[in-house]
Motif scaffolding. Structure first.
Motif, PDB file in Angstrom:
ATOM      1  N   ASP A  52       0.303  -0.789   0.102  1.00  0.00           N
ATOM      2  CA  ASP A  52       0.039   0.334   0.372  1.00  0.00           C
ATOM      3  C   ASP A  52       0.692   1.272   0.236  1.00  0.00           C
ATOM      4  O   ASP A  52       0.443   2.463  -0.687  1.00  0.00           O
ATOM      5  N   SER A  71      -2.810  10.002   5.129  1.00  0.00           N
ATOM      6  CA  SER A  71      -4.058  10.480   5.896  1.00  0.00           C
ATOM      7  C   SER A  71      -4.983  10.043   4.053  1.00  0.00           C
ATOM      8  O   SER A  71      -5.725   9.187   4.004  1.00  0.00           O
ATOM      9  N   PHE A  72      -3.218   9.803   3.097  1.00  0.00           N
ATOM     10  CA  PHE A  72      -3.997   8.366   1.947  1.00  0.00           C
ATOM     11  C   PHE A  72      -4.761   7.138   2.403  1.00  0.00           C
ATOM     12  O   PHE A  72      -5.661   7.085   1.696  1.00  0.00           O
ATOM     13  N   LEU A  74      -5.226   6.171   4.479  1.00  0.00           N
ATOM     14  CA  LEU A  74      -6.323   5.965   5.944  1.00  0.00           C
ATOM     15  C   LEU A  74      -6.022   5.169   7.605  1.00  0.00           C
ATOM     16  O   LEU A  74      -6.440   4.385   7.528  1.00  0.00           O
ATOM     17  N   TRP A 154     -18.921  10.983   2.353  1.00  0.00           N
ATOM     18  CA  TRP A 154     -17.895  11.355   3.717  1.00  0.00           C
ATOM     19  C   TRP A 154     -16.617  12.085   4.336  1.00  0.00           C
ATOM     20  O   TRP A 154     -15.501  11.430   5.374  1.00  0.00           O
ATOM     21  N   ALA A 158     -14.873  10.998   9.089  1.00  0.00           N
ATOM     22  CA  ALA A 158     -14.571  10.375  10.352  1.00  0.00           C
ATOM     23  C   ALA A 158     -13.312  10.689  11.185  1.00  0.00           C
ATOM     24  O   ALA A 158     -13.347  10.230  11.878  1.00  0.00           O
TER      25      ALA A 158
ATOM     26  N   ARG B  27     -11.125   0.495   0.992  1.00  0.00           N
ATOM     27  CA  ARG B  27     -11.872   2.320   1.878  1.00  0.00           C
ATOM     28  C   ARG B  27     -12.774   2.496   2.414  1.00  0.00           C
ATOM     29  O   ARG B  27     -13.005   3.038   3.310  1.00  0.00           O
ATOM     30  N   ARG B  30     -12.879   0.813   5.444  1.00  0.00           N
ATOM     31  CA  ARG B  30     -11.500   0.860   6.260  1.00  0.00           C
ATOM     32  C   ARG B  30     -12.309   2.557   6.899  1.00  0.00           C
ATOM     33  O   ARG B  30     -12.627   2.470   8.195  1.00  0.00           O
ATOM     34  N   LEU B  31     -12.981   3.086   6.024  1.00  0.00           N
ATOM     35  CA  LEU B  31     -14.009   4.262   6.664  1.00  0.00           C
ATOM     36  C   LEU B  31     -14.774   4.219   7.942  1.00  0.00           C
ATOM     37  O   LEU B  31     -15.097   3.865   8.583  1.00  0.00           O
ATOM     38  N   ALA B  34     -13.029   2.092  10.553  1.00  0.00           N
ATOM     39  CA  ALA B  34     -12.657   3.311  11.467  1.00  0.00           C
ATOM     40  C   ALA B  34     -13.414   4.074  12.727  1.00  0.00           C
ATOM     41  O   ALA B  34     -13.755   4.263  14.084  1.00  0.00           O
ATOM     42  N   VAL B  35     -14.390   3.890  11.985  1.00  0.00           N
ATOM     43  CA  VAL B  35     -15.423   4.988  12.943  1.00  0.00           C
ATOM     44  C   VAL B  35     -16.281   3.955  13.762  1.00  0.00           C
ATOM     45  O   VAL B  35     -16.503   4.279  14.976  1.00  0.00           O
ATOM     46  N   GLU B  38     -13.291   3.768  16.589  1.00  0.00           N
ATOM     47  CA  GLU B  38     -13.198   4.561  17.834  1.00  0.00           C
ATOM     48  C   GLU B  38     -14.333   4.431  18.478  1.00  0.00           C
ATOM     49  O   GLU B  38     -14.597   4.987  19.892  1.00  0.00           O
TER      50      GLU B  38
END
Lengths: 158, 158
Positions: A52, A71-72, A74, A154, A158, B27, B30-31, B34-35, B38
DNA sequence: GTATGAAATTTTAAGGTTGAAATATAGCAC
DNA sequence: GTGCTATATTTCAACCTTAAAATTTCATAC
């Protein structure tokens, strides 16, 4: 159009439907990831996170800051520190300081890194193509469009 | 029906399309993950892997063997050992030997585990519902159906 | 130029994850 | 019953991952 079912007058699908969707999305991701991880290990002796990072760097010939990478992809900042460190040890990437700001590290692919990534990317693309071969074109397109919408909804939330 | 594009006569979408689809799928996962991670941490002081194991156990009132848990969750055996150990330490799960086979551990939820999981599951379902709120019902349904097909095509192949 | 605060990164502690090796038990051939 | 093979699980080393604290550098107000 079909009339709304009695069980839900609120927007979108009823709760259970969305939960089921999420579970299937997650399982599909994990199945695919497991295959890709295993093959990257077997044929290139590397890992998915390293792939990755290489992939991110490959799109940025001028290099990326550590925080751009995290950040790219995640993932967290501290995470990237370790992965890049191993890539540097392996001769795949190089780190340098940016002129005028000694806080920022600029990470780039080395020539060896570029070459190694090219081979991996080719295999990776073939594997994904094979793994998703069962999806008819229209479904693949619809899925991609839906997911794209989802992600842009989104952005940054997040 | 629409005629096939000139670039591809083989089944399904062209390569690039599938690769893009995979990247978006990953992606999105993963988003969302992550939420959820958390929030599980913030409100229940727990982790996603622990929640996953509780969730598996909750469907099996008579308990599950370690290997049942790992195959259901698509993770390795050794992984489950550690997670269950922590759940047992926290009083959420119990381990016992099955009569007639001392190799097999049977893991069950304790009453405290059942109760804790019920609260988490309720919140989890709400969160997922909220996160996927942007998806119209028909798209959610279509997506779930596509992903289900995908998963059954790959049963045991990974 | 000094203090103050912001930004980029690394470090740390705790936990998750894998694949492979090790352990223990079971079942079967003989 | 002895030995062989298979099954269930744990252990181990290496790596990935996060959130939070610490470090270093920069920018700005004064």
């Amino acid at each position: 159009m079909v009339s709304a079912p009695l069980t839900s007058v609120r927007s979108g699908a009823p709760t259970k439907e969305r939960l089921r969707l999420w579970i299937r999305l997650l399982r599909a991701s994990r199945l695919i990831e497991a295959v890709l991880r295993e093959r990257l290990k077997a044929r290139f002796d590397t890992t998915l996170p390293r792939f990755d990072v290489l992939s991110a760097l490959d799109r940025a010939p001028e290099g990326m800051a550590m925080s751009d990478i995290s950040s790219f992809l995640l993932v967290s900042n501290g995470n990237v520190t370790g992965i890049v460190e191993r890539l540097v040890n392996d001769g795949m990437a190089s780190r340098s300081k940016r002129d005028g700001d000694r806080r920022t590290s600029i990470v780039k692919l080395t020539p060896a890194g570029k070459e190694a990534f090219a081979a991996m990317a080719e295999a990776h693309e073939r594997w994904v193509d094979e793994l998703l071969a069962g999806l008819p074109e229209d479904e693949a397109r619809a899925l991609a469009a839906t997911l794209k919408t989802f992600e842009s909804n989104w952005e940054g939330e997040a």
